[in-house]
Design an enzyme around this catalytic site. Structure first.
Site, PDB file in Angstrom:
ATOM      1  N   GLY A   1       0.812  -1.201   0.000  1.00 43.27           N
ATOM      2  CA  GLY A   1       0.000   0.000   0.000  1.00 43.27           C
ATOM      3  C   GLY A   1       0.854   1.263   0.000  1.00 43.27           C
TER       4      GLY A   1
ATOM      5  CB  THR B   1      -0.424   4.393  -5.373  1.00 42.23           C
ATOM      6  OG1 THR B   1       0.770   3.854  -5.938  1.00 42.23           O
ATOM      7  CG2 THR B   1      -0.954   5.471  -6.298  1.00 42.23           C
TER       8      THR B   1
ATOM      9  CB  THR C   1       4.329   8.499  -9.254  1.00 44.97           C
ATOM     10  OG1 THR C   1       4.054   9.584 -10.132  1.00 44.97           O
ATOM     11  CG2 THR C   1       3.784   7.212  -9.852  1.00 44.97           C
TER      12      THR C   1
ATOM     13  CD  GLU D   1       6.241  -2.410  -8.100  1.00 42.45           C
ATOM     14  OE1 GLU D   1       5.048  -2.615  -7.876  1.00 42.45           O
ATOM     15  OE2 GLU D   1       6.787  -1.301  -7.906  1.00 42.45           O
TER      16      GLU D   1
END
Length: 399
Positions: free
Chosen positions: A135, A137, A143, A257
């Protein structure tokens, strides 16, 4: 074949030992062959979750690849993890249902306490728990992460969370979530990246007790949600690392990621190119295979070149990350190149198939939708360009 059967010592070599990694590819491919296009089309049709596939992938050890052996994993690196996810997509599946556990673990592995790792990592390795959600954004900040408004205020032996998050995926199929929140107001810190902390949230305890989940219907049929926090109480020991250093910690997970997403896009790109090449050889129009026409073959060849080039940057990002070196630039560039290459390959594949590309039975339109996501998330291509301009080329900051 499961990960337990792979010769791990032969894999952890530098530079990249592609021959050794082929053992991983073979193992993942063997599992994925049991889940054909019809399986994934049905999941897509009902906007469901591939529970059977995820369970089997976990039980075979693939999702525990990056967990140290002492905690029941395989002790491998981002390089190996990237190959696992690439192969899922190359086989026609969608690693977006499982990739969260790979990169979310990077944050826990590097910054979690000994107690947290001893408690959680063995359960992640066995499949008893899933850590698929992060969690970060928020609706009003996007961003611009340093401007997040979700707060965590310490009261006694608890942190009280208030705020909102958006585009948070796989909540319905995860047990734990990593949460970024402000523990010091932005106005009170010297640097805007300071004053944020990360927490490990037990979703079963949180949902309905201060945390509300609102699903978001979306184009790709990808489960994602908006989260609302209203005085959610977390135990103090849910804090990962030191208070106020969460932004720096979260970057480790974000670099992992972006590199893993790059690998998935490379897998998609190769799937599209293979699919287009086969069809161009088989489809006969005007008494000749359409692949004999340069107007068909040249775009496919160009897409192949772009995917292969992106793959080289993926390996660089993986090697830097696994060696503990700064990997931000390479991770961002790998994600940019791979997402662009996979999207171009998707367009070429759809165009090669003509009208049949829109028919669900060919799987092209499904994969087309899935790979389009990565032009936007987990970081948009424009933000990557801004990063490169500012941090690598010393150009003035644009925002």
């Amino acid at each position: 074949m499961s990960l337990d059967l792979i010769d791990q010592a032969s894999i952890n070599q530098a530079p990249v030992d592609h021959e050794a990694l082929e053992a991983i590819r073979d193992g993942v491919r063997s599992l994925c062959q049991q889940y054909d296009g019809e399986y994934w089309r049905q999941i897509d049709h009902v906007q469901g979750f591939p529970e059977k596939f995820v369970t089997e992938l976990t039980e075979a050890g693939w999702l525990g690849a990056m967990i140290p052996e002492e905690f029941g994993g395989s002790g491998l690196g981002l390089t190996e993890a990237s190959v696992i996810l690439e192969e899922v997509n190359r086989c026609g599946g969608n690693a977006g249902f499982v990739h969260g556990q790979m990169y979310n673990m990077a944050t826990l592995l590097k910054h979690g306490s000994a107690a947290q790792k001893a408690e959680i990592l063995p359960k992640l390795a066995s499949g008893e728990l899933r850590l698929q959600s992060m969690g970060v954004t928020e609706p009003t900040t996007g961003t611009d992460t340093t401007k997040i408004k979700t707060t965590a205020v310490k009261r006694g032996d608890k942190y009280v969370i208030n705020g909102q998050k958006v585009w948070i995926s796989r909540i319905q199929h995860s047990d734990l979530m990593i949460l970024l929140a402000r523990t010091t107001p932005l106005a009170e810190v010297k640097r805007k990246s300071e004053g944020m902390s990360i927490f490990l949230v037990d979703l079963h305890q949180a949902i309905g007790n201060g945390m509300t989940v609102q699903p978001i219907a979306n184009m790709v049929g990808h489960e994602t949600n908006e989260l609302f926090f209203d005085n959610l109480e977390l135990p103090a020991d849910s804090l990962i690392g030191e208070e106020g250093k969460g932004f720096r910690y979260i970057l480790d997970g974000l670099n992992a990621e972006r590199t893993l997403i790059a690998a998935e896009c490379i897998g998609d790109g190769r799937w599209f190119i293979d699919k287009a090449s086969r069809y161009a050889n088989e489809r006969v129009v005007f008494d000749r295979p359409i692949g004999q026409n340069q107007g068909v073959q040249f775009p496919i060849a160009e897409a192949h070149i772009e995917v292969e080039a992106a793959d080289l940057m993926r390996w660089r990002a993986c090697q830097e990350f696994d060696a503990g070196r700064p990997a931000g630039a390479s991770a961002n560039m790998a994600k940019y190149l791979a997402a662009k290459a996979s999207w171009e390959a998707a367009n070429v594949c759809l165009q090669t198939h003509g009208g049949f590309g829109f028919a669900t039975e060919y799987d092209v339109e499904r994969k087309f939708r899935e790979t389009r996501l990565y032009q936007v998330a987990p970081i948009s291509t424009n933000l990557i360009l801004s990063y490169v301009a500012e941090h690598l080329l010393d150009l003035p900051r644009s925002f």
